[in-house]
Design a protein around this motif. Structure first.
Motif, PDB file in Angstrom:
ATOM      1  N   MET A  35       3.628  -9.000  -5.175  1.00 48.12           N
ATOM      2  CA  MET A  35       3.062  -9.555  -3.860  1.00 48.12           C
ATOM      3  C   MET A  35       3.583  -9.016  -2.652  1.00 48.12           C
ATOM      4  O   MET A  35       4.870  -9.460  -2.707  1.00 48.12           O
ATOM      5  N   SER A  36       3.003  -8.341  -1.924  1.00 47.57           N
ATOM      6  CA  SER A  36       3.652  -7.791  -0.835  1.00 47.57           C
ATOM      7  C   SER A  36       3.051  -7.937   0.585  1.00 47.57           C
ATOM      8  O   SER A  36       1.563  -7.831   0.474  1.00 47.57           O
ATOM      9  N   ARG A  37       3.729  -8.125   1.475  1.00 45.57           N
ATOM     10  CA  ARG A  37       3.182  -7.969   2.728  1.00 45.57           C
ATOM     11  C   ARG A  37       2.908  -6.530   3.384  1.00 45.57           C
ATOM     12  O   ARG A  37       3.478  -5.767   2.340  1.00 45.57           O
ATOM     13  N   LEU A  38       2.691  -6.080   4.449  1.00 45.27           N
ATOM     14  CA  LEU A  38       2.364  -4.747   4.764  1.00 45.27           C
ATOM     15  C   LEU A  38       4.008  -4.055   4.928  1.00 45.27           C
ATOM     16  O   LEU A  38       4.759  -4.994   5.373  1.00 45.27           O
ATOM     17  N   SER A  39       4.085  -2.984   4.415  1.00 45.14           N
ATOM     18  CA  SER A  39       5.345  -2.278   4.530  1.00 45.14           C
ATOM     19  C   SER A  39       5.491  -1.984   6.007  1.00 45.14           C
ATOM     20  O   SER A  39       4.567  -1.967   6.660  1.00 45.14           O
ATOM     21  N   GLU A  40       7.001  -1.568   6.349  1.00 46.97           N
ATOM     22  CA  GLU A  40       7.263  -1.271   7.644  1.00 46.97           C
ATOM     23  C   GLU A  40       6.181  -0.092   8.161  1.00 46.97           C
ATOM     24  O   GLU A  40       5.853  -0.072   9.307  1.00 46.97           O
ATOM     25  N   ALA A  41       6.149   0.914   7.265  1.00 48.29           N
ATOM     26  CA  ALA A  41       5.455   1.990   7.778  1.00 48.29           C
ATOM     27  C   ALA A  41       4.006   1.641   7.959  1.00 48.29           C
ATOM     28  O   ALA A  41       3.407   1.849   8.982  1.00 48.29           O
ATOM     29  N   ASN A  42       3.527   0.948   6.998  1.00 45.47           N
ATOM     30  CA  ASN A  42       2.197   0.439   7.013  1.00 45.47           C
ATOM     31  C   ASN A  42       1.805  -0.632   8.439  1.00 45.47           C
ATOM     32  O   ASN A  42       0.902  -0.423   9.026  1.00 45.47           O
ATOM     33  N   LEU A  43       2.881  -1.298   8.646  1.00 44.56           N
ATOM     34  CA  LEU A  43       2.922  -2.331  10.030  1.00 44.56           C
ATOM     35  C   LEU A  43       2.870  -1.342  11.362  1.00 44.56           C
ATOM     36  O   LEU A  43       1.856  -1.920  12.309  1.00 44.56           O
ATOM     37  N   ARG A  44       3.528  -0.294  11.184  1.00 43.64           N
ATOM     38  CA  ARG A  44       3.338   0.519  12.227  1.00 43.64           C
ATOM     39  C   ARG A  44       1.660   1.003  12.469  1.00 43.64           C
ATOM     40  O   ARG A  44       1.080   1.059  13.410  1.00 43.64           O
ATOM     41  N   ILE A  45       1.233   1.603  11.342  1.00 43.42           N
ATOM     42  CA  ILE A  45      -0.169   2.002  11.464  1.00 43.42           C
ATOM     43  C   ILE A  45      -0.942   0.822  11.705  1.00 43.42           C
ATOM     44  O   ILE A  45      -1.908   0.561  12.565  1.00 43.42           O
ATOM     45  N   ALA A  46      -0.547  -0.174  11.275  1.00 46.12           N
ATOM     46  CA  ALA A  46      -1.340  -1.575  11.481  1.00 46.12           C
ATOM     47  C   ALA A  46      -1.502  -1.920  13.034  1.00 46.12           C
ATOM     48  O   ALA A  46      -2.658  -2.313  13.625  1.00 46.12           O
ATOM     49  N   HIS A  47      -0.243  -1.640  13.593  1.00 47.29           N
ATOM     50  CA  HIS A  47      -0.302  -1.969  15.150  1.00 47.29           C
ATOM     51  C   HIS A  47      -1.272  -0.951  15.875  1.00 47.29           C
ATOM     52  O   HIS A  47      -1.675  -1.419  17.064  1.00 47.29           O
ATOM     53  N   ASP A  48      -1.097   0.424  15.427  1.00 44.63           N
ATOM     54  CA  ASP A  48      -1.896   1.261  15.883  1.00 44.63           C
ATOM     55  C   ASP A  48      -3.351   0.912  15.926  1.00 44.63           C
ATOM     56  O   ASP A  48      -4.324   1.153  16.746  1.00 44.63           O
ATOM     57  N   ILE A  49      -3.833   0.641  14.584  1.00 45.50           N
ATOM     58  CA  ILE A  49      -5.061   0.224  14.526  1.00 45.50           C
ATOM     59  C   ILE A  49      -5.601  -1.092  15.427  1.00 45.50           C
ATOM     60  O   ILE A  49      -6.572  -0.970  16.179  1.00 45.50           O
ATOM     61  N   LEU A  50      -4.641  -1.893  15.461  1.00 42.58           N
ATOM     62  CA  LEU A  50      -5.058  -3.225  16.237  1.00 42.58           C
ATOM     63  C   LEU A  50      -5.300  -2.973  17.727  1.00 42.58           C
ATOM     64  O   LEU A  50      -6.005  -3.427  18.433  1.00 42.58           O
ATOM     65  N   SER A  51      -4.490  -1.789  18.216  1.00 38.85           N
ATOM     66  CA  SER A  51      -4.584  -1.286  19.613  1.00 38.85           C
ATOM     67  C   SER A  51      -5.782  -0.738  20.087  1.00 38.85           C
ATOM     68  O   SER A  51      -6.212  -0.813  21.177  1.00 38.85           O
ATOM     69  N   ARG A  52      -6.645  -0.307  18.927  1.00 35.67           N
ATOM     70  CA  ARG A  52      -8.089   0.060  19.393  1.00 35.67           C
ATOM     71  C   ARG A  52      -9.011  -0.897  19.525  1.00 35.67           C
ATOM     72  O   ARG A  52     -10.187  -0.329  20.082  1.00 35.67           O
ATOM     73  N   TYR A  53      -8.944  -1.979  19.155  1.00 36.16           N
ATOM     74  CA  TYR A  53     -10.091  -2.895  19.545  1.00 36.16           C
ATOM     75  C   TYR A  53      -9.741  -3.801  20.365  1.00 36.16           C
ATOM     76  O   TYR A  53      -8.486  -4.434  20.514  1.00 36.16           O
ATOM     77  N   PRO A  54     -10.722  -4.277  21.199  1.00 40.09           N
ATOM     78  CA  PRO A  54     -10.716  -5.253  22.267  1.00 40.09           C
ATOM     79  C   PRO A  54     -10.354  -6.529  21.720  1.00 40.09           C
ATOM     80  O   PRO A  54      -9.577  -7.339  22.316  1.00 40.09           O
TER      81      PRO A  54
END
Ligand SMILES: Cc1cc2nc3c(=O)[nH]c(=O)nc-3n(C[C@H](O)[C@H](O)[C@H](O)COP(=O)(O)O)c2cc1C
Ligand code: SF4
Ligand code: FES
Lengths: 437, 861, 202
Positions: free
Chosen positions: C1-20
């Protein structure tokens, strides 16, 4: 009948998905031309072209663009690449083989309508298309075609690639917007939610199909008049049809819109090349799974919106599925109904409960458990989803998905009632277990 | 019209007919008859208004329409020919033609009904909803009889608990989205949601994350079928066995409820859709509190301290049952002794917030007019001074929540303390654009919806309020505690830019001095566009203050000074000078100056901020008399006489909410044993003291209040009865009666000690579920009070090098206690928060009551 | 069971930044979680809920609506055999039957070695190549029974390589910070820079 191809013009060029190749073959010229014009001039070209939306409903794009309420910002473009209607296979090709053309179309649209951000919603299952689009966008950003101050102008827009995750209903434009907002893809009621007025995040939003977008660069480059010079009165330009099923050369064909006939495209050598194994035609779906079926007598109808509508079906998403004389029409009908039952979003009672009920009655019939009363029951349940059972449907539901499940039932029962009766009364049908398929 | 015109009219000269007032609304046609309706009114409601009820399942007038169930399909013509449309999703427009009875309409509705039923179990005989189920009713009246559905129905695991109080039976669910919409749209706790898709769609929670909303019970009330059931009601009764009465729940909101009972047993409360107040919602704590009323431990007979052999005796130490006459004789004897020995001021009354207005009046008159003591206080030093509350200019909830307004929160968390007010404020912020400014020590349940949420450290609130309201001498150029200049400027701009401000005024913490809040109230009261809603949290506390259960006050928000003579005339006597508040009373008792102490539903041992003082007071008072439905901690420890009181549902009367809205409270069942209404106890004591107040019924008391109170002239028994939605105080003031008074400044408190970077400012706040007597007697919610902990934010936790669950010692200059830590980022930096009255932790000993604030140190142990 | 890894968390923040609006990132983040773990774990959903600022129940509500998200481990290779109308006409039922027989599993279950699961799915937009299938969303066209067997063998012995379940496009969209136009919510109410002048009230 050779006609100039528009959206598939680079399909033979296997490198067209690369930016250099795209540019070398005239890519982004439409965008450059658009930027030299005012937004309203660009919009006018598209109006002149009378480009009908290619997503299914066939609404003129130039008219739709004009529905954004003035002075309301931001406005969004959502490009519908969810292509999931059974039989439909063209948007994926456009995205995989010529992604820049779609991107260019999006950019021009944003410029013309004042749309401040674009979301390219690509069906989740299309991993390769996503790959191609992502690469194309990365290249386009690097080269300054997308993003801030495009080609040095004050036109700036981000194109964001967004993946779906497996739900046909999300192709419906309001469900698409819900999905893009991170929700369950359940359609919104129109009115009040006409996307052009109240769409993504409650803002004005233009939703257009991928193929619609792919036409835009050509129109702007060559002029709306040139586009309108092709095709028929109410169906201008060219159009891509996917012909599948029992034909010799199933394939995706771009033809002049409105002049080519079903016979041409199904039987013609340069297209699908006629029935496989010399079998006879039993029927065909003219425009995606939702469309009422056509038969032999419809072959000479042109692939033209008005003519097909008047004949009681639709061109829909440009999917022609051909069935030969050996086809088990009960199973074909069940196959389509099962699709709608599985894909119902579950919002409206008639669709959620009704389509499933229809599917279960049909699978019971196929399993040899049918009752004579089932045939009238099928029609009565259908009536509750689509009162009057006509096309275009009247509906007790929010969106046309539920009534779409009624099309194959009405078509099959009307024409092939005996096949249903055989299942119910004869004992020697091969019985497949319920749910096995 | 000019006089000339009138004259010429008289002479027969033709004048133009005055333009007829245009009728409001637009014309629309329902079933062939033309009506008018407000354009934009929801069609389903507009049809109902004119008597054409359209069946529905998903539509609920207090939530946004979703058009899911399709039951409300009707034929509508909006200019393009008749077509089927969901009436809940349409709004009335001019010329609209609707047919709710046509063949097409009926067929569509029958079709939907049949489809809803195919997967619905036909277990009506064992379903709690059977008998009050719209699905069942519709099926009876329209639906096709036999089901043509021969397939197997959808199956799910039978009822699953989705919270501590609510069960969900997914087989019965018709997916109307009401419960889920309620959770998201109304409560703001979207913990239940649609899951899966299409025919598999179900309502559920995230695994191991229950629907623990303070408002979960509302979903049971709005579920149109028996899919959601409340644990306390399951299988208890059949709707046709129930009878009901509409009444007012005695919380500070005065939520309107229906009590349903069967054979003298209360079985449930349902919220009533009162437009003014609770919009049909209730907090679970209130909804399920009928369990306390029905509890075995209710007192059924008077008790006195006895010798343990069943004999009453003054020096025994057990509470033993006795008769009412023996018990009351004992009380009267004590009162007479007290009066003879030390005068009436040796008698004191604490409590009374639980009572109806009439009972409060009877007790106020007993204390002040009969006994002659002004040592009366319904609050336990955890609220605001009664005279301050009484003189605040009030507003209504509706005005506070109307678009364009600004609400300033200067109180405890409404989500924890005033459930339905939270729902109303939340709606106002989310849907109506009301601006919320929070000036609270920690975040609250409303912080997410606030336009400005500023952490004001206890002790700074007065200065902050003065600065942002532009009070004389205040300025914005330096930070106040943790509030920066930038924040102050933004707040000041928001305040000065507001047309209409409502201040919710209460106490954010038991650990700081009320005078600090009063200072802030003063600052806002100086603005002329500001009105208040008191954010006090006890039952009918607003009624208690209006009825004079507060030192110096007399009924009608007036005072000894302003109305002493008037009341002397009506009551025979009133105390000559202002008496003591609860702190004063307990202080006096602790030093032997109180002979008789009444605890009118009060439990100072549990609720007074200084438990040590409370204990000494109870020990030293000669005679302690508790009047209560239960034995509380104070009564158990110290009462000499306990008189069993009737509870909500068992008495008639009226209630006053925070707006000053008076609405009727109605009796539904009889009290257990010999328990009596509080007013009757007061009346009987007066009679036994030889000064009969003449009260033989609640109506007489209400009429007397109307006859004497400066504010209640129009609120006699008949008027209250005729106004289920309540009469809002002040009604027209009677000029012949005493005027209201303005309260005087309490005097500035000491400056709070400067902030020491090693210490934490203590906030003692409240939660919805604590160990309060009532909650503790509700089987369904008594487990919900979490163990007491100290909450600090993650920054402080890492500064201290500890994590959640760590054991620490909290020390003030007065005492220290040990407890566990909970890391909670809603808590401000430099602040330690502890909720009052939770299992295993009592921090009150740390509080130095006279000090402006309490600072504590935190050390690991 | 896992949360998003550090690396994926960075990607996640990148993705989040694209949406209003953050919630829009729910589906992309669920894909990211599925890419990380092969399926969407409860922990990941809780993590996503924190990131997009909704409750886990809302994330699950969205997640469970979409067919591609699996909430329990699936085979390394998910073979989705299309049974849409075009494939149906050209023998999809037989192909599914063949797959079940040779693998010894029913639709929706995994082979004993944990490698392969099969599922009949709705039209995958390759109708002219019927019957067709996807392995972890990579297409295989005109599949005969024999072709299917070769595929399975290839998957098992590693000669056919397909990214693991959950991995869709191998290339992610990158929007370089200096090239981003920015998500369109930051400056609401303003007409875009290239827009000529306020529109009439037409
Ligand atoms: C059930 C349903 C599914 C649909 N699926 C798609 C789809 O997959 N792709 C698409 O472009 N349009 C689809 N549509 C049509 C869209 O709602 C919308 O009309 C279209 O995207 C508009 O673009 P256009 O004007 O460019 O055609 C669907 C409509 C319905 C009712
Ligand atoms: S549980 Fe009740 S309220 Fe909730 S969706 Fe089902 S039927 Fe509606
Ligand atoms: S009440 Fe209108 S659709 Fe349910």
């Amino acid at each position: 009948m050779a006609v100039e191809k528009i959206v598939t013009r680079r399909f033979d060029n296997l490198k067209a998905h690369e930016l250099d190749e795209y540019v070398a073959t005239g890519g982004y010229e439409g965008l450059r031309r658009a930027l030299s014009m005012s937004p309203s001039e660009v919009h006018d070209e598209v109006r002149t072209a009378s480009l009908l939306g290619r997503g299914g409903a066939g609404f003129p794009a130039g008219v739709k663009w004009g529905f954004c309420p003035p002075n309301v910002w931001p406005r969004y473009l959502v490009v519908n690449g969810d292509e999931s209607e059974p039989g439909t296979y063209k948007d994926r090709q456009l995205l995989e083989r010529d992604p820049h053309q779609v991107i260019e179309g999006c950019l021009i649209t944003c410029y013309a309508v004042g749309l401040t951000q674009c979301f390219l919603y690509v069906r989740g299952e299309m991993a390769h298309a996503q790959e191609r689009i992502a690469k194309a966008l990365n290249e386009a950003y690097a080269a300054g075609y997308v993003g801030k101050n495009i080609l040095g102008s004050d036109f700036s827009v981000d194109v964001v690639l967004h993946w779906g995750a497996g739900a046909y209903i999300v192709g419906e434009e309001t469900a698409l917007i819900e999905s893009l907002e991170g929700n369950r893809g359940m359609p919104r009621l129109k009115p009040p939610f006409f996307p052009a007025a109240v769409g993504l995040y409650g803002q004005p939003t233009i939703v257009n199909n991928v193929e619609t977008m792919a036409n835009i660069p050509w129109i702007v480059e060559r002029g709306g008049d040139a586009f309108a010079a092709m095709g028929a009165e109410n169906s201008k330009g060219t159009r891509v049809f996917a012909v599948s099923g029992h034909v010799n050369n199933p394939g995706v064909y771009e033809v002049e819109f409105g002049t080519t006939t079903f016979r041409d495209i199904i039987m013609g050598d340069e297209y699908a090349g006629g029935m496989r194994d010399g079998k006879a035609l039993k029927g065909f779906v003219p425009g995606g799974a939702s469309a009422p079926w056509f038969f032999e007598e419809h072959l000479d109808l042109p692939l033209e919106k008005v003519a097909v509508d008047q004949a009681g079906s639709m061109l829909g998403s440009g999917a022609i599925v051909v069935m030969d004389e050996d086809t088990d029409m009960v199973k074909a009908c069940h196959n389509l109904v099962r699709f709608f039952a599985r894909e119902s979003c579950g919002k409206c009672t008639p669709c959620r409960e009704g389509t499933t009920w229809l599917e279960r009655i049909l699978s019971r019939i196929i399993a040899g458990q049918g009752r004579p009363s089932d045939l009238s029951l099928l029609m009565e349940v259908s009536e509750n989803i689509s009162p009057g059972i006509a096309w275009p449907p009247r509906q007790t539901t929010i969106c046309p998905l539920g009534p779409s499940a009624v099309s194959p039932i009405a078509s099959a029962l009307e024409r092939f009632r005996n096949e249903f009766e055989d299942y119910i009364t004869l004992s020697d049908r091969r019985v497949i277990p319920v749910g096995a398929a | 019209m000019s006089i000339d015109a009138t004259e010429s009219d008289a002479e027969g000269v033709e004048v133009a007919e005055p333009e007829p007032e245009p009728e409001p609304g637009v014309p629309f046609t329902v079933n062939g008859v033309e009506y008018r309706a407000e354009p934009g009114r929801n069609l389903i409601d507009a049809c109902e208004d004119v008597g054409a009820y359209i069946p529905r399942f998903c539509y609920h007038p207090r939530m946004k329409p979703v058009g899911m169930c399709r039951m409300c399909l009707v034929e509508v013509d909006t200019g393009r020919g008749m077509g089927l449309q969901p009436s809940c999703m349409l709004t009335v427009s001019e010329g609209m033609v609707v047919d709710t009875e046509s063949e097409v309409t009926k067929k569509a509705q029958d079709g939907v009904l049949e489809l809803l039923l195919i997967n619905h179990p036909l277990d009506c005989p064992v379903c709690d909803k059977g008998g009050e189920c719209p699905l069942q009713d519709q099926t009876m009246s329209y639906g096709p009889g036999e089901s043509r559905f021969v397939e197997e129905k959808r199956h799910y695991e039978k009822p699953i608990p989705i919270s501590d109080t609510v069960y969900l039976d997914r087989e019965r669910c018709i997916l109307c989205d009401r419960c889920t919409r309620f959770a998201k749209e109304v409560a703001g706790d979207p913990l239940i949601h649609f899951m899966d898709r299409g025919n598999q769609t179900q309502v559920n929670t995230f695994p191991d994350d229950p629907f623990s909303s303070y408002f979960s019970g509302n979903t049971v009330q709005i579920c149109p079928v028996g899919a959601l059931t409340a644990k306390p009601y399951r299988f208890k009764a059949r709707p046709w066995d129930l009878n009901e009465i509409e009444t007012t729940y005695p919380n500070p909101m005065g939520d309107r409820v229906t009590i349903q009972s069967s054979r003298n047993e209360v079985l449930r409360y349902l919220g009533v859709d009162s437009d003014a107040v609770n919009w049909s919602w209730l907090a679970d704590r209130d909804r399920f509190s009928f369990e306390a009323t029905m509890h075995d431990e209710r007192l059924t007979t008077p008790l006195v301290r006895g010798d343990g052999l069943g004999n009453a005796s003054a020096d025994g130490d057990e509470l033993v049952a006795t008769s009412w006459s023996a018990a009351l004789a004992r009380v009267v004897e004590a009162l007479e002794d007290a009066n003879n020995n030390a005068g009436p001021s040796s008698v004191a009354v604490i409590g009374g917030a639980r009572l109806t207005n009439e009972a409060q009046y009877a007790w106020a008159r007993l204390a002040k007019g009969v006994i002659g003591t002004d040592n009366v206080d319904a609050q336990l030093a955890d609220g605001l001074p009664g005279d301050v509350v009484a003189s605040l200019p009030r507003t209504t909830i509706a005005d506070a929540c109307a678009p364009g307004g600004t609400v300033v929160l200067l109180s405890g968390d409404p989500k924890e303390e005033l459930g339905t007010l939270y729902l109303r404020l939340r709606h106002a912020c989310v849907e109506d654009g009301v601006k919320l400014i929070e000036l609270t020590p920690n975040e609250t349940g409303l912080t997410r919806y606030a336009s400005q949420s500023i952490r004001v450290r206890p002790g700074d609130i007065g200065a902050v309020a003065a600065a942002i309201t532009g009070a004389e001498g205040a300025n914005l150029d330096k930070a106040i505690g943790a509030v920066t200049v930038k924040e102050l400027e933004a707040l000041a701009a928001a305040v000065s830019g507001s047309d209409r401000i409502t201040v919710i005024a209460g106490r954010t913490s038991m650990a700081d001095h009320a005078a600090l809040t009063v200072e802030a109230i003063n600052a806002f009261a100086a603005l002329d566009n500001t009105a208040f809603l008191p954010g006090l949290r006890r039952g009918n506390i607003n009624g208690a203050i209006d009825m004079g259960l507060s030192p110096e006050l007399l009924p009608g928000r007036t005072s000894l000074g302003a109305a002493g003579a008037w009341y002397r005339e009506h009551w025979g006597q009133v105390p000559g000078q202002a008496g003591l508040d609860t702190t004063g009373i307990l202080g006096a008792a602790a030093t032997g100056r109180i002979a008789v102490l009444f605890l009118l539903g009060a439990d100072p041992l549990t609720d007074f901020p200084d438990p040590e003082l409370a204990r000494q007071a109870l020990d030293r008072a000669d005679v302690v008399i508790a009047i209560d439905p239960f034995i509380n901690a104070s009564a158990a420890a110290a009462a000499d006489v306990v008189l069993p009181a009737a509870a909500f549902g068992e008495v008639d009367g009226s209630h006053t909410n925070l707006e000053g809205r008076i609405s009727p409270i109605r009796q539904k069942v009889t009290p257990p044993g010999t328990a009596r209404p509080d007013w009757m106890i007061a009346a009987e004591l007066a009679m036994r003291l030889g000064k009969d107040m003449g009260f033989v019924s609640v109506e007489e008391i209400a009429d007397e209040i109307a006859a004497v109170s400066p504010l209640h002239a129009e609120a006699d028994a008949a008027a209250i009865d005729a106004a289920p939605d309540g009469l809002v105080m002040p009604l027209t003031e009677d000029p012949s009666r005493p005027t209201r008074f303005a309260w005087s400044d309490l005097g500035a408190p000491d400056e709070p000690a400067s902030y020491d970077s090693y210490s934490y400012r203590l906030v003692v706040d409240r939660t919805m579920y604590d160990m309060g007597t009532q909650t503790a007697h509700c089987q369904s919610i008594d487990q919900l009070a979490a163990d007491g902990v100290v909450r600090i934010n993650s920054h402080e936790a890492s500064r201290l090098g500890i994590g959640g669950g760590a054991r620490v010692r909290l020390s003030s200059k007065r005492a220290s206690v040990e407890c566990n830590v909970s890391v909670d980022d809603r808590i401000a930096r430099g602040t330690a928060a502890v909720a009052h009255n939770h299992p295993g932790l009592d921090v009150r000993s740390l509080i130095e009551m006279g000090d402006p604030v309490t600072d504590v140190r935190i050390e690991t142990v | 069971m896992s949360r998003l890894s550090e690396a994926n968390l960075r990607i996640a923040h990148d993705i989040l930044s694209r949406y209003p609006k953050k919630k829009s990132a729910t589906i992309p983040l669920l894909h990211l979680a599925q890419e990380q773990d092969g399926y969407v774990t409860d922990d990941a959903m809780e993590h996503i809920a924190e990131l997009v600022e909704v409750t886990p129940a809302e994330v699950l509500g969205t997640c469970s609506f979409y067919e591609m998200f699996k909430r329990a481990p699936v085979g390394d290779y998910r073979i989705n055999i299309c049974h849409g109308i075009a494939c149906h006409l050209l023998g999809a039922d037989d192909l599914i039957h063949h797959a079940e027989e040779t693998l010894g599993v029913r639709q929706g279950t995994v082979t004993d070695d944990g490698k392969i699961s099969i599922e009949g799915v709705e039209c995958i937009a390759a109708c002219t190549e019927a019957p067709c299938l996807q392995v972890n969303y990579r297409y295989m066209n005109n599949v005969s029974n024999e072709g299917f067997d070769v595929l399975v063998k290839g998957l098992r012995d590693g000669t056919v390589s397909v990214p693991k379940h959950g991995t869709l496009a191998l290339t992610r969209q990158q929007i370089p910070e200096d090239k981003a136009a920015g998500n369109a919510w930051v400056e609401p109410d303003d007409a875009p820079a290239w827009w000529p002048e306020p529109e009439g009230d037409a």
